[in-house]
Design an enzyme around this catalytic site. Structure first.
Site, mmCIF file in Angstrom:
data_model
loop_
_atom_site.group_PDB
_atom_site.id
_atom_site.type_symbol
_atom_site.label_atom_id
_atom_site.label_comp_id
_atom_site.label_asym_id
_atom_site.label_seq_id
_atom_site.Cartn_x
_atom_site.Cartn_y
_atom_site.Cartn_z
ATOM 1 N N GLY A 104 42.149 -35.127 70.196
ATOM 2 C CA GLY A 104 42.039 -33.857 69.472
ATOM 3 C C GLY A 104 41.886 -34.013 67.971
ATOM 4 O O GLY A 104 42.051 -33.052 67.229
ATOM 5 N N GLN A 105 41.556 -35.240 67.521
ATOM 6 C CA GLN A 105 41.402 -35.450 66.075
ATOM 7 C C GLN A 105 40.098 -34.835 65.583
ATOM 8 O O GLN A 105 39.042 -35.049 66.192
ATOM 9 C CB GLN A 105 41.432 -36.955 65.756
ATOM 10 C CG GLN A 105 41.434 -37.242 64.264
ATOM 11 C CD GLN A 105 41.575 -38.729 63.943
ATOM 12 O OE1 GLN A 105 41.524 -39.588 64.846
ATOM 13 N NE2 GLN A 105 41.761 -39.040 62.676
ATOM 14 N N HIS A 148 46.274 -38.574 59.447
ATOM 15 C CA HIS A 148 47.207 -37.599 58.880
ATOM 16 C C HIS A 148 48.307 -37.291 59.875
ATOM 17 O O HIS A 148 48.081 -37.274 61.083
ATOM 18 C CB HIS A 148 46.477 -36.314 58.468
ATOM 19 C CG HIS A 148 45.604 -35.733 59.536
ATOM 20 N ND1 HIS A 148 44.341 -36.225 59.807
ATOM 21 C CD2 HIS A 148 45.813 -34.727 60.418
ATOM 22 C CE1 HIS A 148 43.811 -35.521 60.796
ATOM 23 N NE2 HIS A 148 44.688 -34.616 61.199
ATOM 24 N N ASP A 196 48.383 -27.533 55.137
ATOM 25 C CA ASP A 196 47.226 -27.365 56.014
ATOM 26 C C ASP A 196 46.548 -26.027 55.680
ATOM 27 O O ASP A 196 47.224 -25.020 55.450
ATOM 28 C CB ASP A 196 47.662 -27.401 57.490
ATOM 29 C CG ASP A 196 46.484 -27.591 58.429
ATOM 30 O OD1 ASP A 196 46.391 -28.665 59.047
ATOM 31 O OD2 ASP A 196 45.659 -26.649 58.560
ATOM 32 N N ILE A 197 45.232 -26.037 55.661
ATOM 33 C CA ILE A 197 44.466 -24.843 55.272
ATOM 34 C C ILE A 197 44.546 -23.742 56.343
ATOM 35 O O ILE A 197 44.345 -22.573 56.036
ATOM 36 C CB ILE A 197 42.994 -25.243 54.973
ATOM 37 C CG1 ILE A 197 42.352 -24.244 54.038
ATOM 38 C CG2 ILE A 197 42.179 -25.423 56.249
ATOM 39 C CD1 ILE A 197 41.038 -24.733 53.430
HETATM 40 P P1 AMP Z 1 43.317 -32.803 63.354
HETATM 41 O O1 AMP Z 1 42.798 -31.919 64.460
HETATM 42 O O2 AMP Z 1 44.619 -33.459 63.692
HETATM 43 O O3 AMP Z 1 42.259 -33.766 62.865
HETATM 44 O O4 AMP Z 1 43.697 -31.814 62.187
HETATM 45 C C1 AMP Z 1 42.907 -31.569 61.062
HETATM 46 C C2 AMP Z 1 43.669 -30.538 60.271
HETATM 47 O O5 AMP Z 1 43.089 -30.468 58.981
HETATM 48 C C3 AMP Z 1 43.619 -29.136 60.876
HETATM 49 O O6 AMP Z 1 44.952 -28.665 61.115
HETATM 50 C C4 AMP Z 1 42.902 -28.314 59.793
HETATM 51 O O7 AMP Z 1 43.394 -26.991 59.674
HETATM 52 C C5 AMP Z 1 43.181 -29.138 58.537
HETATM 53 N N1 AMP Z 1 42.222 -28.980 57.453
HETATM 54 C C6 AMP Z 1 40.864 -28.959 57.542
HETATM 55 N N2 AMP Z 1 40.319 -28.819 56.311
HETATM 56 C C7 AMP Z 1 41.343 -28.762 55.426
HETATM 57 C C8 AMP Z 1 41.423 -28.611 54.008
HETATM 58 N N3 AMP Z 1 40.334 -28.504 53.229
HETATM 59 N N4 AMP Z 1 42.660 -28.577 53.434
HETATM 60 C C9 AMP Z 1 43.772 -28.667 54.203
HETATM 61 N N5 AMP Z 1 43.753 -28.822 55.535
HETATM 62 C C10 AMP Z 1 42.564 -28.856 56.155
#
Ligand code: AMP
Ligand code: ZN
Length: 113
Positions: free
Chosen positions: A94-95, A101, A33-34
């Protein structure tokens, strides 16, 4: 392979956006995760675009069991003995990224949920 042009994670699958990949096979991709919310924070996704759990049908049963069985293997590869798995479904859940994922969180003992 269905790729949604506006989907961030489809772009990661296609190699158009870089990611720190820790595991992949024909069906799955796992990467860091970023914005990590734990010492280790990974995301495990199907390579095929599926929006979230609401988007699944019974024809996805094999993919989903494969994904579920891979979670502890991927966690173990990263040295985690215990971990938390989260998947957020829909805006109300919260998506933020609408490509399904599973978060794997671990590294230090996590607070109770
Ligand atoms: P969600 O709120 O469950 O949809 O989580 C989305 C997740 O994606 C969050 O934890 C972000 O930090 C992560 N995220 C967003 N952009 C990227 C990216 N480019 N690479 C890796 N993780 C990311
Ligand atoms: Zn996608």
């Amino acid at each position: 392979m269905s790729s949604h042009t506006d989907c961030l994670f489809c772009k990661i699958v296609a190699g158009e956006i870089p990611a720190k990949v820790v595991y992949q096979d024909e069906q799955l991709l796992a990467f860091h995760d970023i914005a990590p919310k734990a010492e280790t924070h990974l995301l495990v996704i199907p390579k095929r675009h599926i929006e979230n759990l609401n988007d699944l049908s019974h024809s996805d049963a094999e993919l989903m069991s494969h994904l579920m069985l891979k979670l502890p293997e991927i966690a173990a590869q990263q040295g985690l003995t215990g971990f938390r798995t989260i998947t957020n479904t829909g805006v109300e859940g919260g998506q933020e990224v609408f490509h399904m994922h599973f978060h794997i969180l671990g590294g230090k003992r996590l607070p109770g949920f």
